[in-house]
Enzyme design. Structure first.
Site, PDB file in Angstrom:
ATOM      1  N   ARG A  13     -39.171 -32.377  58.354  1.00  0.00           N
ATOM      2  CA  ARG A  13     -38.887 -33.098  59.646  1.00  0.00           C
ATOM      3  C   ARG A  13     -38.915 -34.766  59.428  1.00  0.00           C
ATOM      4  O   ARG A  13     -38.043 -35.264  59.866  1.00  0.00           O
ATOM      5  CB  ARG A  13     -39.904 -32.077  61.028  1.00  0.00           C
ATOM      6  CG  ARG A  13     -39.306 -30.830  61.424  1.00  0.00           C
ATOM      7  CD  ARG A  13     -39.943 -30.657  62.449  1.00  0.00           C
ATOM      8  NE  ARG A  13     -39.878 -28.844  62.771  1.00  0.00           N
ATOM      9  CZ  ARG A  13     -40.103 -28.201  62.972  1.00  0.00           C
ATOM     10  NH1 ARG A  13     -41.218 -28.179  61.383  1.00  0.00           N
ATOM     11  NH2 ARG A  13     -39.702 -27.389  62.499  1.00  0.00           N
TER      12      ARG A  13
ATOM     13  N   HIS B 265     -45.522 -30.014  65.280  1.00  0.00           N
ATOM     14  CA  HIS B 265     -44.595 -28.976  65.252  1.00  0.00           C
ATOM     15  C   HIS B 265     -43.877 -29.190  63.554  1.00  0.00           C
ATOM     16  O   HIS B 265     -43.315 -30.063  63.423  1.00  0.00           O
ATOM     17  CB  HIS B 265     -43.408 -29.622  65.740  1.00  0.00           C
ATOM     18  CG  HIS B 265     -41.825 -29.031  65.890  1.00  0.00           C
ATOM     19  ND1 HIS B 265     -42.595 -27.274  65.691  1.00  0.00           N
ATOM     20  CD2 HIS B 265     -40.654 -28.549  66.194  1.00  0.00           C
ATOM     21  CE1 HIS B 265     -40.918 -27.215  66.105  1.00  0.00           C
ATOM     22  NE2 HIS B 265     -40.185 -28.025  65.562  1.00  0.00           N
TER      23      HIS B 265
END
Length: 317
Positions: free
Chosen positions: A96, A183
């Protein structure tokens, strides 16, 4: 029987798979007056909106979907909630964090437009890397912290729940799980808060299987990306984002794991982090602290420090 009242406007920025699926879920709830779908591409959001509206007689909802292309925000003015899905998805092998610079430029521009057209909106960010993009959206909109939050914990918790249910061969409705933290690599699944048919997870599964499911949850998005080859997950993520938007509009007071500003809770201050929060009309009404084991609390504090440094960097991106 009288039709239920519909109210409010929700805008979804980005008409890719994630954005369009989110818009359709929001429309099918049939609680909003209008769902606006915007994109930099001309024609795509308009075409998707036309298609979705034509599904209304079949699915029996009245919410109107409006598509706005060409990067325009006309028609989004005064939105109650804005869901930001704009940005590039991951490719196989990418983390990410690999998206940070590209998506920072996109999220900053989107946030500045939201500030002009819907200054009082509650903003739900889903662009990756999630924790950093949520922090950036708050800076760029200039909104109070409680009105800008990120979708992560809802998704990660759903993944964890699904994996536990499959492992135990039980309905997903009988499983309760929770994930906090970031996350990404410093995600903190909370086994002490996890139950299967009311029994503690540790009584149902051996420690090595729990650790395996925790690891699979951390890698949940990458597993989907690797299988798809192009693009990333959108069915589960859109379900999570849509539920958050609905909780805001209905002023429900629902407690959900979200990425929000933590200022003193758990002994952590001044950072966007995945924690449980009560969601209402103004966004996050309060952070809900729960009893964590020493290991879980240490993991949460470690996650806070890992994202703090990166969140400081995004201000300049």
């Amino acid at each position: 029987m009288a039709a239920q009242p519909r109210n409010g406007k929700v805008t979804v920025v980005g008409a890719g798979f994630y954005g369009s699926t989110t818009a359709l879920r929001l429309a099918e709830y049939d609680v909003f007056e209008t769902v606006v779908l915007t994109d930099i591409l001309e024609g795509k959001p308009e075409g998707l909106a036309l298609d979705m509206n034509q599904s209304r007689p079949v699915e029996g909802f009245e919410t109107k979907v409006v598509g706005v292309g060409g990067g325009s925000y006309e028609g989004t003015e005064g939105s109650d909630v804005v869901v930001v899905t704009a940005g590039l998805p991951r490719k196989p092998g990418m983390s990410r964090m690999d998206l940070i610079e590209t998506n920072a430029g996109i999220v900053r521009q989107v946030s500045e437009n939201i500030a002009k057209t819907s200054p009082d909106a509650v903003v739900i960010v889903v662009s990756n890397p999630l924790d950093e993009m949520t922090a950036l959206a708050q800076i760029a909109t200039g909104s109070p912290h409680h009105r800008v939050m990120g979708q992560a914990g809802m998704l990660d918790t759903a993944r964890f729940t699904n994996f536990v249910a499959e492992e135990c061969g039980v309905p997903v409705s009988s499983v309760r799980t929770l994930t906090l933290g970031s996350h990404g690599d410093t995600m903190v699944p909370v086994p002490s808060r996890c139950t299967v048919e009311g029994k503690p997870l540790a009584d149902v599964l051996p420690a090595d299987r729990i650790e395996h499911l925790v690891q699979r949850t951390r890698n949940g998005g990458a597993e989907v990306v690797a299988l798809l080859k192009t693009g990333s997950a959108y069915y589960a993520p859109s379900a999570a984002a849509a539920r958050m938007a609905r909780a805001v509009m209905e002023d429900s007071g629902a407690v959900m794991p979200v990425c929000t500003w933590v200022d003193g809770e758990y002994g952590i201050s001044g950072v966007y982090l995945g924690v449980e929060a009560e969601i209402g009309r103004g966004g996050v009404t309060r952070v809900v602290e729960s009893n964590l084991s020493d290991d879980e609390l240490a993991g949460l504090r470690e996650a806070a420090e890992a994202v703090r440094a990166k969140q400081a960097d995004v201000a300049d991106l």
